[in-house]
Design a protein around this motif. Sequence first.
Motif, mmCIF file in Angstrom:
data_model
loop_
_atom_site.group_PDB
_atom_site.id
_atom_site.type_symbol
_atom_site.label_atom_id
_atom_site.label_comp_id
_atom_site.label_asym_id
_atom_site.label_seq_id
_atom_site.Cartn_x
_atom_site.Cartn_y
_atom_site.Cartn_z
ATOM 1 N N ASP A 686 -50.273 -62.285 -60.487
ATOM 2 C CA ASP A 686 -51.179 -61.315 -61.091
ATOM 3 C C ASP A 686 -52.552 -61.504 -60.433
ATOM 4 O O ASP A 686 -53.132 -62.595 -60.519
ATOM 5 C CB ASP A 686 -51.265 -61.562 -62.602
ATOM 6 C CG ASP A 686 -52.114 -60.524 -63.325
ATOM 7 O OD1 ASP A 686 -52.956 -59.873 -62.664
ATOM 8 O OD2 ASP A 686 -51.940 -60.374 -64.549
ATOM 9 N N ASP A 735 -40.298 -54.569 -58.986
ATOM 10 C CA ASP A 735 -41.320 -55.158 -58.129
ATOM 11 C C ASP A 735 -42.520 -55.585 -58.960
ATOM 12 O O ASP A 735 -42.609 -55.342 -60.163
ATOM 13 C CB ASP A 735 -41.737 -54.176 -57.037
ATOM 14 C CG ASP A 735 -42.193 -52.838 -57.598
ATOM 15 O OD1 ASP A 735 -42.563 -52.789 -58.797
ATOM 16 O OD2 ASP A 735 -42.174 -51.839 -56.854
ATOM 17 N N GLU A 737 -45.632 -54.561 -58.924
ATOM 18 C CA GLU A 737 -46.462 -53.480 -59.465
ATOM 19 C C GLU A 737 -45.910 -52.965 -60.796
ATOM 20 O O GLU A 737 -46.645 -52.792 -61.769
ATOM 21 C CB GLU A 737 -46.546 -52.341 -58.443
ATOM 22 C CG GLU A 737 -47.394 -51.165 -58.918
ATOM 23 C CD GLU A 737 -47.393 -50.019 -57.918
ATOM 24 O OE1 GLU A 737 -48.021 -48.984 -58.215
ATOM 25 O OE2 GLU A 737 -46.753 -50.158 -56.851
ATOM 26 N N THR A 738 -44.581 -52.739 -60.826
ATOM 27 C CA THR A 738 -43.963 -52.250 -62.067
ATOM 28 C C THR A 738 -44.064 -53.298 -63.166
ATOM 29 O O THR A 738 -44.309 -52.978 -64.331
ATOM 30 C CB THR A 738 -42.499 -51.886 -61.816
ATOM 31 O OG1 THR A 738 -42.415 -50.946 -60.746
ATOM 32 C CG2 THR A 738 -41.858 -51.293 -63.054
ATOM 33 N N ARG A 741 -47.453 -53.279 -64.694
ATOM 34 C CA ARG A 741 -47.639 -52.117 -65.565
ATOM 35 C C ARG A 741 -46.985 -52.369 -66.924
ATOM 36 O O ARG A 741 -47.530 -52.016 -67.974
ATOM 37 C CB ARG A 741 -47.040 -50.870 -64.918
ATOM 38 C CG ARG A 741 -47.760 -50.405 -63.667
ATOM 39 C CD ARG A 741 -47.130 -49.142 -63.115
ATOM 40 N NE ARG A 741 -47.468 -47.980 -63.946
ATOM 41 C CZ ARG A 741 -46.876 -46.793 -63.834
ATOM 42 N NH1 ARG A 741 -45.882 -46.634 -62.966
ATOM 43 N NH2 ARG A 741 -47.238 -45.789 -64.609
#
Length: 891
Positions: A686, A735, A737-738, A741
């Motif tokens: 992160d 991945d 990014e997901t 989110r």
Amino acid sequence: MAGSGRKLVIVESPAKARKIGEYLGKEYQVDASVGHIRDLPNPSELPADMKKGPYGRFAIDVEHDFEPYYVVDPDKKKKVRELKAALKESDELLLATDEDREGEAIAWHLLEVLQPKVPVRRMVFHEITREAIQRAANDTRELDTRLVDAQETRRVLDRLYGYEVSPVLWRKVRQGLSAGRVQSVATRMVVERERERMAFRAADYWDVEGEFAPEGSGGQAFTARLSTVDGDKVATGRDFDDRGVLRTRGARHLDAAAATAIAEGTRSAAVAVRSVTEKPYTRRPSAPFTTSTLQQEASRKLRMNSQTTMRTAQRLYENGYITYMRTDSTTLSQSAISAARGQARDLYGADFIPDSPRSYGSKSKNAQEAHEAVRPAGDSFRTPAQVAGELQGQEYALYELIWKRTVASQMADAKGSTATVRLVASLPEGHGAGEAEYSASGTVITFRGFLAAYEEGRDEDRYGSREDSERRLPKLSEGVVLDVLAADAQGHQTSPPARYTEATLVKALEEKGIGRPSTYAATVGTIQDRGYVHSRGTALVPTWLAFAVTRLLEEHFSRLVDYDFTASMEEDLDRIARGDEQRVAWLHRFYFGSEATDAEGLRHLVEDLGDIDAKGVSTVDIGDGIVVRVGRYGPYVEDTTQGQEEGSPRRRATVPDEIAPDEMTPEKGRELLAQAAEDGRVLGQDPDTGRDIIARSGRFGPYVTEVIEDEEGTKKKPKPRTASLFADMDLATIDLETALRLLSLPRVVGTDPETGEEITAQNGRYGPYLKKGSDSRSLSSEQQLFDISLEEALAIYAQPKQRGRRAAAPPLKELGEDPISGKPVVVKDGRFGPYVTDGETNATLRKGDDPEAIAPERGYELLAEKRAKGPTTRKRSSTRKSGAKGTKARR
């Protein structure tokens, strides 16, 4: 009306009623009870004033002669009213239920409930043909209360066994499990066979197979196998024990090099016939079918399981095609013998029947000879061709099987001769031996006899031998020189004991005298439905749950799963049926024990459970520190050599259902552990926190989480953010990014300009939704959590909030078929929260159960727990007197 001469005949099934009604005159009314009309209720269904009394625990008063409390099944109350109405219009009652203990008990319960004021007769028959039914109506008997006693003893015994032992399994292994007098022993047999396979160690051995023919003749070639080397027997699979150790003294264990050298030497050796022996061959037909052998043969030849076989046979019996299908007798009536011999003579010729009829003795340990064997109905049999227009599919196939077996049982022996030839090969020097002997056997059937009609199937042979197989050898005599056409070394490996199939398990149960043939189909079905056994092809494979249950019973209730003790209970029930043993005295010894024999009773066995190590009985040691444990949510493998440091967790991994217990080696266990470690895939860091983000599979489905390391100066470790994957996301492809989110939820959508309240999009226990203050609105998809705009959210809030009953919503998740009910299980959103249901049983999800990520096994477990608790319906006081105690008038 009474006085009209009308006679009421009661049978069990509507199909029987229709068929029997065709054979009796107009003065008879034939009706069906549709099985039992009364039984022991679940204790939770007892009237409130009885739940704290002597019947409250079992619906049986164990302190007063084991008096049972029976109730009429709610589904049968209408039928009872109909039967009472029909009885009022009749002058006589004929109870025509099956002539076995169960049928006799059904008849007795009918008497107890109907309380007839007219004469009562017991009508019995073994087949539903016009002659048999009319004969039975005129030749009746009294109710046999000894058979009723035996059935009631069995019912009480099974209730006490199940209600005392099953709760032990709930507390020490898992909720919703069941124990049973026969099912637990059958499970133990399957588990013991798997233990033998787990302990088995394969041995490699070699032999040589050659192809030979008389020298220069170009005649018939034949194969022979190496049998001795320099006079020493060549070891085969039968010569090794299950540890892979050669157990036959003097046998020579060939390896690849030795076998190859002998094969090469044989190809260039001089080979001649050493000896030829010939002896007569005779084979007798098998006995007519019993219930057990019918199930076994239908499994082998028709690939029908026991339950399907019995259902199909029931239909054939009820429609008048075969005799009663629950029997352990191999006896045929004189008319049946005459019919079988007559058909054999007509179809195959006079030479195919012996001079005198054949009779067979039962091999069953507790055989009862009250009935005939299973055979075609009638004094003359209908051939399969004659019923082909009436029967189809499984019914036709099973009838044909029964017809062939019955006719063949009265036919002549098969005759022939068996020849054994031994060949000697003088090996050249340098081939590991001086002399190699080969042998071959062949059987020639000169008169097929009963084989013209039928040949019994065979179970899988562990060593691959085929006795009695027809094989012709060329005419040979001692000293004949042979050409060597081929000689090849062949490697083999010993095989573990074969798993039970339904056929071989039924056969083993019968040989041990455990249970009754009429119950075998139900027993095999029960151990599969309870999750103790599953099928792999035709083989029965025990689950790890079966290992845990069996170990607990073996260590703490060894007498209850002892084969001889269980068989002795069947013998005792037979003694009660004959009047040689008293029901109450026997039940007292079983439950309370006997001072005379110093035997503990069931009640004492279950009183002290403190010494049962729940974790221990649920653990199977695989070796090298690898164990399998049966947990709340299924079996998992654990490495006990890891995590020895204080506070350090041991490595664990779920055991997939497709891995059978004998396939779980230490190597396989470590492979699963390594794979589970890889499942915790690091997606990246992160950027805001620097923490690793991991995707892994959890108890309630795939999810992503962050890894928080211990930080100096912090007393309490913060809770990591965690988020479940959406239904359309894949653990293998998600991945970073997901994942970020997902971890960012809940998302602030915006602020309501009128109220100033913040609107957030959240993923909750019941699915995605919007929240504004205390006002929540559902979203239609998980993707909206990321995509919905403030304008779209305000439009949703502008709509009136739905209240009251809505149209039925689609299931939140489909879990597959329940292993007990066989019905589809789904997760639904109910008035009081999400729940799982199979259409019959509903179970509310517990705290921590995610309705959209719940595993199928968790759903099945919740349903099993709910079933185990029994129904919680409330009854009005006016309906509490639906039951009636079992009377002692017949004692």
